[in-house]
Design a protein around this motif. Structure first.
Motif, mmCIF file in Angstrom:
data_model
loop_
_atom_site.group_PDB
_atom_site.id
_atom_site.type_symbol
_atom_site.label_atom_id
_atom_site.label_comp_id
_atom_site.label_asym_id
_atom_site.label_seq_id
_atom_site.Cartn_x
_atom_site.Cartn_y
_atom_site.Cartn_z
ATOM 1 N N GLU A 153 0.928 -1.306 0.066
ATOM 2 C CA GLU A 153 -0.119 -0.216 -0.027
ATOM 3 C C GLU A 153 0.990 1.312 -0.100
ATOM 4 N N TYR A 154 2.120 1.333 -0.018
ATOM 5 C CA TYR A 154 3.008 2.285 0.161
ATOM 6 C C TYR A 154 4.007 2.306 -1.028
ATOM 7 N N VAL A 155 3.587 1.473 -2.051
ATOM 8 C CA VAL A 155 4.546 1.550 -3.206
ATOM 9 C C VAL A 155 4.494 2.900 -3.779
ATOM 10 N N GLN A 156 3.195 3.433 -4.079
ATOM 11 C CA GLN A 156 2.936 4.735 -4.557
ATOM 12 C C GLN A 156 3.994 5.736 -4.025
ATOM 13 N N ASP A 157 4.057 5.707 -2.371
ATOM 14 C CA ASP A 157 4.865 6.699 -1.897
ATOM 15 C C ASP A 157 6.408 6.334 -2.403
ATOM 16 N N LEU A 158 6.804 5.251 -2.483
ATOM 17 C CA LEU A 158 8.267 4.769 -2.787
ATOM 18 C C LEU A 158 8.373 5.423 -4.292
ATOM 19 N N VAL A 159 7.467 5.046 -5.105
ATOM 20 C CA VAL A 159 7.641 5.480 -6.491
ATOM 21 C C VAL A 159 7.859 7.182 -6.422
ATOM 22 N N ARG A 160 7.020 7.765 -5.557
ATOM 23 C CA ARG A 160 7.170 9.240 -5.494
ATOM 24 C C ARG A 160 8.213 9.845 -5.142
ATOM 25 N N ILE A 161 8.841 9.034 -4.155
ATOM 26 C CA ILE A 161 9.973 9.502 -3.542
ATOM 27 C C ILE A 161 11.264 9.264 -4.747
ATOM 28 N N GLY A 162 11.074 8.335 -5.434
ATOM 29 C CA GLY A 162 12.379 7.989 -6.309
ATOM 30 C C GLY A 162 12.973 6.850 -5.920
ATOM 31 N N VAL A 163 12.640 5.968 -5.235
ATOM 32 C CA VAL A 163 13.401 4.631 -4.966
ATOM 33 C C VAL A 163 13.832 3.836 -5.994
ATOM 34 N N ASP A 164 15.009 3.412 -6.294
ATOM 35 C CA ASP A 164 15.188 2.815 -7.515
ATOM 36 C C ASP A 164 14.834 1.272 -7.695
ATOM 37 N N SER A 165 14.651 0.590 -6.286
ATOM 38 C CA SER A 165 14.389 -0.801 -6.609
ATOM 39 C C SER A 165 13.610 -1.219 -5.234
ATOM 40 N N LEU A 166 12.455 -1.983 -5.521
ATOM 41 C CA LEU A 166 11.711 -2.431 -4.561
ATOM 42 C C LEU A 166 11.866 -3.869 -4.196
ATOM 43 N N LYS A 167 12.410 -4.448 -2.964
ATOM 44 C CA LYS A 167 12.945 -5.879 -2.636
ATOM 45 C C LYS A 167 12.017 -6.685 -1.879
ATOM 46 N N ILE A 168 11.796 -7.695 -2.259
ATOM 47 C CA ILE A 168 11.068 -8.768 -1.598
ATOM 48 C C ILE A 168 11.867 -9.845 -0.833
ATOM 49 N N GLU A 169 11.614 -10.181 0.363
ATOM 50 C CA GLU A 169 12.652 -11.215 1.210
ATOM 51 C C GLU A 169 12.089 -12.375 1.181
ATOM 52 N N GLY A 170 12.871 -13.454 1.177
ATOM 53 C CA GLY A 170 12.263 -14.844 0.892
ATOM 54 C C GLY A 170 13.174 -15.648 0.225
ATOM 55 N N ARG A 171 14.338 -15.971 0.194
ATOM 56 C CA ARG A 171 14.989 -16.777 -0.446
ATOM 57 C C ARG A 171 14.700 -18.562 -0.036
ATOM 58 N N THR A 172 14.327 -18.646 0.910
ATOM 59 C CA THR A 172 13.823 -19.953 1.436
ATOM 60 C C THR A 172 12.480 -20.251 1.424
ATOM 61 N N LYS A 173 11.391 -19.278 0.789
ATOM 62 C CA LYS A 173 10.048 -19.354 0.900
ATOM 63 C C LYS A 173 9.874 -20.392 -0.726
ATOM 64 N N SER A 174 8.649 -20.592 -0.748
ATOM 65 C CA SER A 174 8.246 -21.692 -1.750
ATOM 66 C C SER A 174 8.110 -20.676 -3.066
ATOM 67 N N VAL A 175 7.841 -21.669 -4.364
ATOM 68 C CA VAL A 175 7.636 -20.753 -5.580
ATOM 69 C C VAL A 175 6.485 -20.347 -5.501
ATOM 70 N N TYR A 176 5.414 -20.790 -4.925
ATOM 71 C CA TYR A 176 4.142 -20.116 -4.860
ATOM 72 C C TYR A 176 4.073 -18.790 -4.108
ATOM 73 N N TYR A 177 4.972 -18.630 -3.079
ATOM 74 C CA TYR A 177 5.402 -17.029 -2.579
ATOM 75 C C TYR A 177 5.837 -16.254 -3.528
ATOM 76 N N VAL A 178 6.769 -16.665 -4.267
ATOM 77 C CA VAL A 178 7.514 -16.008 -5.163
ATOM 78 C C VAL A 178 6.606 -15.492 -6.231
ATOM 79 N N ALA A 179 5.595 -16.315 -6.690
ATOM 80 C CA ALA A 179 4.520 -16.142 -7.880
ATOM 81 C C ALA A 179 3.853 -14.899 -7.509
ATOM 82 N N ARG A 180 3.101 -15.251 -6.111
ATOM 83 C CA ARG A 180 2.037 -14.312 -5.478
ATOM 84 C C ARG A 180 2.698 -12.895 -5.471
ATOM 85 N N THR A 181 3.847 -12.886 -4.533
ATOM 86 C CA THR A 181 4.404 -11.570 -4.390
ATOM 87 C C THR A 181 5.085 -10.696 -5.707
ATOM 88 N N ALA A 182 5.599 -11.404 -6.585
ATOM 89 C CA ALA A 182 5.872 -10.718 -7.982
ATOM 90 C C ALA A 182 4.602 -10.319 -8.655
#
Length: 502
Positions: free
Chosen positions: A314-343
């Motif tokens: 819900e704060y992606v719009q704020d981060l885009v407005r600020i000018g952040v270059d990359s938005l990162k999701i944590e979870g290298r031990t999570k499932s493929v399902y988690y990756v698909a959903r969050t992406a």
């Protein structure tokens, strides 16, 4: 408004995760170098897989970052350049690093021409919380700063204004540490697994019990022998002949610690202390009976370590407005399902923000289909302390849907071969999660691989056929939980909002 789309960066614990991330909208992935990242366990990537991952990413016009972000002890400094050299030769798009000494050594190799130039991204593990630190690392040759999770939106904006010519990255989803990112020592204390060396055992998620105790005239802390302390305590478990206070150590001074806690009490809330807050309390981990540790309480209660998960869609719009270059999701031990959903969800949020469309609240509902410990926006906005804690459970649980299977193949008649992950049955509503968009279907029939009718498909491992229609190739399936199990007649083949962009 700043309209440049930030990079969407997803975790990749395996090549399957990498492919899923790209299929569902990621611009880049990060994968760990096992001996030198903070995910030494559950990590498929060795040199061969890193090479393949880089090749596949570049073939799709995407980026591949290698995480090498441990805080090194001397023995790993000795072998670091030797082991990293072949990785650098593969030309990843960046190295994610945290250790100042290792960054110095790597930059020296590049500046002397012995290694090809590869950008260095400063890991969140370095805990960068101010613009001066950003400038310091920029002068040291770092191309991107992954800002600390402990910053507010306002502080991120201030750093952006003070440092306009360096890339900034911000975490927007995933687990939070009960410490400055990654600096927790609990795992090291309990079983000699150092989080800063990549072997964290998530001691903050373990089950604990509290025990009432008393301070003797001599200043020793002893657990109360009677059960039932009246505040969720399990009573005194230390019986005759069992060590108790001796485990606290000779240097523990409860009166001093209590005075220190009083002096540094948080000022949020109404300032009133719970009547039991002045009592002495001991903490016991379920698998270590008799090992009693002193804890302190403030006006908010007892902190039992277990943070909710970060969700900042819900704060992606704020981060885009600020000018952040990359938005990162944590979870290298999570499932493929988690990756698909969050992406899929964060791709939609970024695209909407860049196009000037308002935030779609159904994206929040889509993320409820993931197992979590409850969600918080972390420190991006200031909230009461209880918004950060999950006092009820240490495990992850879905609230809207449950991941039940992967579509392996689809026949010409629209029947899909599904490899099950969890149980589902005839009559259930399944969400078909696909890169082209999601839809909900009602399960009308299930057949075994041999064509025999079934009323239910058991959990993994099992392969069954289900009529899903198209598109379904490569889809993931989630069973809607009972409260969400009503499928309108028009929804059988209709794409849902998530995954569809205007």
């Amino acid at each position: 408004m700043h309209r440049t789309a930030p990079e969407l960066l997803l975790p990749a614990g395996s090549l399957a995760h990498l492919r899923t991330a790209f299929d569902f909208g990621a611009d880049a992935v990060y994968a760990g170098q096992p001996r030198y990242s903070l995910r030494a366990r559950n990590n498929e990537f060795r040199l061969e897989q890193i090479a393949q991952g880089i090749a596949e990413a570049h073939a799709r016009g995407k980026r591949f970052f290698v995480t090498s972000n441990l805080i090194a002890h001397n023995d790993k400094v000795r072998t670091y350049l030797r082991d990293l050299a072949p990785v650098v030769e593969l030309r990843p798009d960046a190295l994610i690093m945290a250790d100042a000494g290792l960054i110095m050594l790597v930059r020296e190799e590049m500046e002397r021409g012995r290694w090809p130039e590869v950008p260095i991204h400063l890991s969140v593990q370095a805990n960068t919380t101010n613009w001066a630190a950003v400038k310091f690392w920029q002068r040291a040759g770092v191309a991107r700063i992954i800002l600390s999770r402990e910053l507010s939106l306002e502080e991120i904006a201030q750093i952006r204004d003070a440092c306009p010519d360096v890339e900034l990255e911000v975490f927007v989803h995933g687990a939070l540490c009960i410490a400055y990112s990654g600096r927790c020592l609990l795992s090291g204390y309990f079983n000699r697994r150092d989080p800063n060396q990549g072997t964290c055992t998530n001691a903050c998620r373990w089950s604990y019990r509290t025990h009432a105790a008393d301070e003797s005239d001599a200043g020793d802390v002893q657990p109360r022998p009677a059960a039932g302390c009246g505040s969720g305590c399990g009573g005194g478990l230390a019986g005759e002949g069992e060590p108790a206070a001796g485990r606290l150590g000779p240097d523990f001074d409860f009166a001093h610690e209590q005075a220190q806690a009083e002096a540094t009490r948080a000022t949020t809330g109404d300032g009133r202390r719970h009547p039991l807050a002045d009592r002495v309390w001991l903490l016991e981990e379920r698998q270590r009976p008799g090992e009693l540790m002193p804890i302190m309480e403030d006006e908010h209660g007892t902190y039992i370590l277990n943070s909710r998960d970060l969700r900042a869609v819900e704060y992606v719009q704020d981060l885009v407005r600020i000018g952040v270059d990359s938005l990162k999701i944590e979870g290298r031990t999570k499932s493929v399902y988690y990756v698909a959903r969050t992406a899929q969800v964060y791709r939609r949020a970024i695209d909407d923000a860049v196009a000037g469309r308002p935030f779609d609240p159904t994206l929040l509902q889509a993320l409820d289909g993931l197992a979590s410990r409850g969600y918080t926006s972390g420190l991006l906005v200031r909230r009461p302390a209880q918004a950060y804690q999950n006092y009820d459970q240490g495990h992850s649980a879905p609230t809207r849907s449950q991941y039940v299977g992967d579509v392996i193949d689809v026949r010409a008649d629209g029947w899909a071969l599904v490899e099950t992950k969890n149980r589902f049955a005839v009559g259930d509503a399944l969400e078909v999660i696909h890169p082209s968009g999601n839809r909900v279907v009602r399960v009308t029939r299930i057949e075994s691989a041999a064509g025999e009718p079934l009323t239910a498909a058991a959990g993994n491992p099992l392969r069954v056929y289900v009529p899903l229609g198209a598109p379904a190739q490569g889809a993931l399936l989630a069973r809607l939980l009972p409260a969400f199990n009503q499928v309108p007649a028009c929804a059988a083949q209709a794409a849902t909002a998530v995954g569809q962009t205007g």
